[in-house]
Design a protein around this motif. Structure first.
Motif, PDB file in Angstrom:
ATOM      1  N   GLY A   8       0.847  -1.185   0.000  1.00 39.39           N
ATOM      2  CA  GLY A   8       0.000   0.000   0.000  1.00 39.39           C
ATOM      3  C   GLY A   8       0.881   1.233   0.000  1.00 39.39           C
ATOM      4  O   GLY A   8       1.900   1.287   0.692  1.00 39.39           O
ATOM      5  N   ASN A   9       0.512   2.199  -0.812  1.00 33.55           N
ATOM      6  CA  ASN A   9       1.235   3.472  -0.830  1.00 33.55           C
ATOM      7  C   ASN A   9       0.232   4.537  -0.403  1.00 33.55           C
ATOM      8  O   ASN A   9      -0.629   4.928  -1.183  1.00 33.55           O
ATOM      9  N   TRP A  10       0.336   4.947   0.838  1.00 32.35           N
ATOM     10  CA  TRP A  10      -0.639   5.909   1.374  1.00 32.35           C
ATOM     11  C   TRP A  10      -0.405   7.321   0.847  1.00 32.35           C
ATOM     12  O   TRP A  10      -1.250   8.193   1.025  1.00 32.35           O
ATOM     13  N   SER A  96       6.515   7.752  -9.783  1.00 36.57           N
ATOM     14  CA  SER A  96       6.385   8.780 -10.836  1.00 36.57           C
ATOM     15  C   SER A  96       6.033  10.148 -10.257  1.00 36.57           C
ATOM     16  O   SER A  96       6.386  11.182 -10.841  1.00 36.57           O
ATOM     17  N   GLU A  97       5.341  10.170  -9.102  1.00 36.89           N
ATOM     18  CA  GLU A  97       5.011  11.471  -8.502  1.00 36.89           C
ATOM     19  C   GLU A  97       6.275  12.174  -8.017  1.00 36.89           C
ATOM     20  O   GLU A  97       6.407  13.393  -8.122  1.00 36.89           O
ATOM     21  N   ARG A  98       7.223  11.418  -7.491  1.00 37.40           N
ATOM     22  CA  ARG A  98       8.490  12.034  -7.065  1.00 37.40           C
ATOM     23  C   ARG A  98       9.355  12.384  -8.282  1.00 37.40           C
ATOM     24  O   ARG A  98      10.030  13.407  -8.301  1.00 37.40           O
ATOM     25  N   ALA A 171      -2.381   5.375 -15.571  1.00 35.98           N
ATOM     26  CA  ALA A 171      -3.319   4.547 -14.796  1.00 35.98           C
ATOM     27  C   ALA A 171      -3.302   4.890 -13.306  1.00 35.98           C
ATOM     28  O   ALA A 171      -4.085   4.345 -12.540  1.00 35.98           O
ATOM     29  N   ILE A 172      -2.420   5.796 -12.896  1.00 34.93           N
ATOM     30  CA  ILE A 172      -2.296   6.093 -11.464  1.00 34.93           C
ATOM     31  C   ILE A 172      -3.358   7.098 -11.033  1.00 34.93           C
ATOM     32  O   ILE A 172      -3.391   8.229 -11.536  1.00 34.93           O
ATOM     33  N   GLY A 173      -4.203   6.653 -10.134  1.00 38.69           N
ATOM     34  CA  GLY A 173      -5.218   7.548  -9.565  1.00 38.69           C
ATOM     35  C   GLY A 173      -6.255   8.020 -10.563  1.00 38.69           C
ATOM     36  O   GLY A 173      -7.025   8.934 -10.283  1.00 38.69           O
ATOM     37  N   THR A 174      -6.281   7.420 -11.746  1.00 38.43           N
ATOM     38  CA  THR A 174      -7.182   7.895 -12.793  1.00 38.43           C
ATOM     39  C   THR A 174      -8.413   7.006 -12.930  1.00 38.43           C
ATOM     40  O   THR A 174      -9.354   7.361 -13.639  1.00 38.43           O
ATOM     41  N   GLY A 211       1.025  -1.501 -10.597  1.00 39.93           N
ATOM     42  CA  GLY A 211       0.345  -0.432  -9.870  1.00 39.93           C
ATOM     43  C   GLY A 211      -0.382   0.497 -10.819  1.00 39.93           C
ATOM     44  O   GLY A 211       0.083   0.763 -11.933  1.00 39.93           O
ATOM     45  N   GLY A 212      -1.521   1.003 -10.377  1.00 40.77           N
ATOM     46  CA  GLY A 212      -2.310   1.926 -11.197  1.00 40.77           C
ATOM     47  C   GLY A 212      -3.765   1.511 -11.151  1.00 40.77           C
ATOM     48  O   GLY A 212      -4.178   0.597 -11.875  1.00 40.77           O
ATOM     49  N   SER A 213      -4.514   2.150 -10.233  1.00 45.47           N
ATOM     50  CA  SER A 213      -5.956   1.901 -10.103  1.00 45.47           C
ATOM     51  C   SER A 213      -6.314   0.428  -9.860  1.00 45.47           C
ATOM     52  O   SER A 213      -7.333  -0.044 -10.354  1.00 45.47           O
ATOM     53  N   VAL A 214      -5.467  -0.265  -9.094  1.00 42.69           N
ATOM     54  CA  VAL A 214      -5.843  -1.628  -8.693  1.00 42.69           C
ATOM     55  C   VAL A 214      -6.910  -1.516  -7.619  1.00 42.69           C
ATOM     56  O   VAL A 214      -6.794  -0.703  -6.693  1.00 42.69           O
ATOM     57  N   LEU A 232       1.193  -2.600  -6.307  1.00 43.89           N
ATOM     58  CA  LEU A 232       1.456  -1.403  -5.506  1.00 43.89           C
ATOM     59  C   LEU A 232       0.157  -0.598  -5.564  1.00 43.89           C
ATOM     60  O   LEU A 232      -0.283  -0.177  -6.645  1.00 43.89           O
ATOM     61  N   ILE A 233      -0.444  -0.420  -4.418  1.00 41.80           N
ATOM     62  CA  ILE A 233      -1.821   0.066  -4.365  1.00 41.80           C
ATOM     63  C   ILE A 233      -1.871   1.447  -3.720  1.00 41.80           C
ATOM     64  O   ILE A 233      -1.436   1.604  -2.565  1.00 41.80           O
ATOM     65  N   GLY A 234      -2.436   2.411  -4.416  1.00 36.15           N
ATOM     66  CA  GLY A 234      -2.585   3.754  -3.856  1.00 36.15           C
ATOM     67  C   GLY A 234      -3.939   3.895  -3.180  1.00 36.15           C
ATOM     68  O   GLY A 234      -4.149   3.464  -2.048  1.00 36.15           O
ATOM     69  N   GLY A 235      -4.880   4.498  -3.905  1.00 43.37           N
ATOM     70  CA  GLY A 235      -6.199   4.815  -3.356  1.00 43.37           C
ATOM     71  C   GLY A 235      -6.850   3.677  -2.571  1.00 43.37           C
ATOM     72  O   GLY A 235      -7.349   3.883  -1.458  1.00 43.37           O
ATOM     73  N   ALA A 236      -6.827   2.491  -3.136  1.00 43.64           N
ATOM     74  CA  ALA A 236      -7.533   1.365  -2.496  1.00 43.64           C
ATOM     75  C   ALA A 236      -6.825   0.872  -1.231  1.00 43.64           C
ATOM     76  O   ALA A 236      -7.412   0.107  -0.468  1.00 43.64           O
TER      77      ALA A 236
HETATM   78  P1  PGA Z   1      -3.525   4.259  -7.387  1.00 41.87           P
HETATM   79  O1  PGA Z   1      -1.984   4.612  -7.110  1.00 41.87           O
HETATM   80  O2  PGA Z   1      -3.717   2.833  -6.934  1.00 41.87           O
HETATM   81  O3  PGA Z   1      -4.288   5.225  -6.582  1.00 41.87           O
HETATM   82  O4  PGA Z   1      -3.744   4.390  -8.867  1.00 41.87           O
HETATM   83  C1  PGA Z   1      -0.972   3.682  -7.328  1.00 41.87           C
HETATM   84  C2  PGA Z   1       0.370   4.278  -6.969  1.00 41.87           C
HETATM   85  O5  PGA Z   1       0.628   5.438  -7.301  1.00 41.87           O
HETATM   86  O6  PGA Z   1       1.207   3.597  -6.357  1.00 41.87           O
END
Ligand code: PGA
Length: 268
Positions: A8-10, A96-98, A171-174, A211-214, A232-236
């Motif tokens: 998880g990536n908070w 990618s955000e960094r 796909a990240i956060g989209t 990772g990307g909207s999993v 690698l999971i962000g939002g979820a």
């Molecule tokens: P997301 O982010 O699951 O919210 O798309 C993934 C990530 O940036 O690691």
């Protein structure tokens, strides 16, 4: 064989209080079996997260970043020594955000990775292409180039400490997930590049996460792909129920027979 990992990536979310609640709920409900579960908590409650996970086999905390120098006059930064001091085993590097907002380039990312490994940390190393690169059709070359400029410069011994996370930026956060086939194709290309550079053993053993909207609804289909070893999971990862469902999907798939598949890909 390689391990399944759900990390998880908070990001810049949660407080000490909400982070604690989240970890406790996940610990209560998740039955990960052999799947490794990682929590990428913000620096202010990383120590707390590590303390909550202590004694829970297969659960780990991760720093979301470390600085590339050992110590010194870098206001606001976190050093590998600080992460090591609180016994946090994993560091996420190259997100990618960094890369985008902190302008972290391959040279800096390699320095951070090396320093982390020198200090006995494991690195979740992120790579992935933008939408315009995907549309141009040069995404395989682009991602392999990202790896060639960074983790492929490590020694095989150092490389053992790497978990790769492929995260297409589009796909990240989209809410737009790569299709299972798109994920598999890229993971296969990454593993083939690892094989060429580092040999069969490391290629067969390195975990490559998507990772990307999993989310619970798509996790199993993605994890079923032969070269996808978790996510690698962000939002979820911010909702205990969703994160647990994703962990359980990984567990289900981790028990499936993947040995033949690994053999198959190794011989292609
Ligand atoms: P997301 O982010 O699951 O919210 O798309 C993934 C990530 O940036 O690691």
């Amino acid at each position: 064989m390689r391990k399944f990992v759900v990390a998880g990536n908070w990001k810049m979310n949660t407080t000490a209080k909400s982070g604690k609640k989240l970890v406790k709920e996940v610990l209560k409900k998740a039955k990960p079996g052999k799947v490794k579960v990682v929590f990428g908590a913000p620096a202010t409650h990383l120590q707390q997260t590590q303390a909550l996970l202590k004694g829970h086999k297969g659960f780990f905390a991760a720093a979301q970043n470390v600085h590339h120098e050992q110590s010194g006059a870098y206001t606001g930064e976190i050093s590998v020594d600080m992460v090591k001091d609180i016994d946090v085993k994993y560091v996420i590097i190259g997100h990618s955000e960094r890369r985008q907002y902190q302008k972290e380039n391959n040279t800096v990312l390699l320095a951070k990775t090396k320093l982390s490994i020198d200090n006995k940390r494991k690195v979740i190393f992120c790579c992935g292409e933008s939408l315009s690169i995907r549309e141009k059709g040069t995404h395989f070359q682009y991602v392999v180039r990202q790896l060639t400029a960074t983790i492929f410069k490590l020694s095989p011994k150092e490389f053992k400490q790497i978990v790769i996370a492929y995260e297409p930026i589009w796909a990240i956060g989209t809410g737009k997930t790569a299709s299972p086939e798109q994920a598999q194709d890229m993971h296969f290309a990454i593993r083939a590049a690892v094989r060429k550079k580092m040999g069969d053993k490391l290629a067969d053993n390195v975990s490559i996460l998507y990772g990307g909207s999993v989310k619970p609804a798509n996790a199993l289909e993605i994890f079923k792909q032969p070269d996808v070893d978790g996510g690698l999971i962000g939002g979820a990862s911010l909702k205990a129920e969703d994160f647990v469902a994703i962990i359980q999907a990984a567990k289900k798939q981790s028990k499936a027979d993947r040995i033949n598949v690994a053999h198959f890909t190794a011989n292609l």
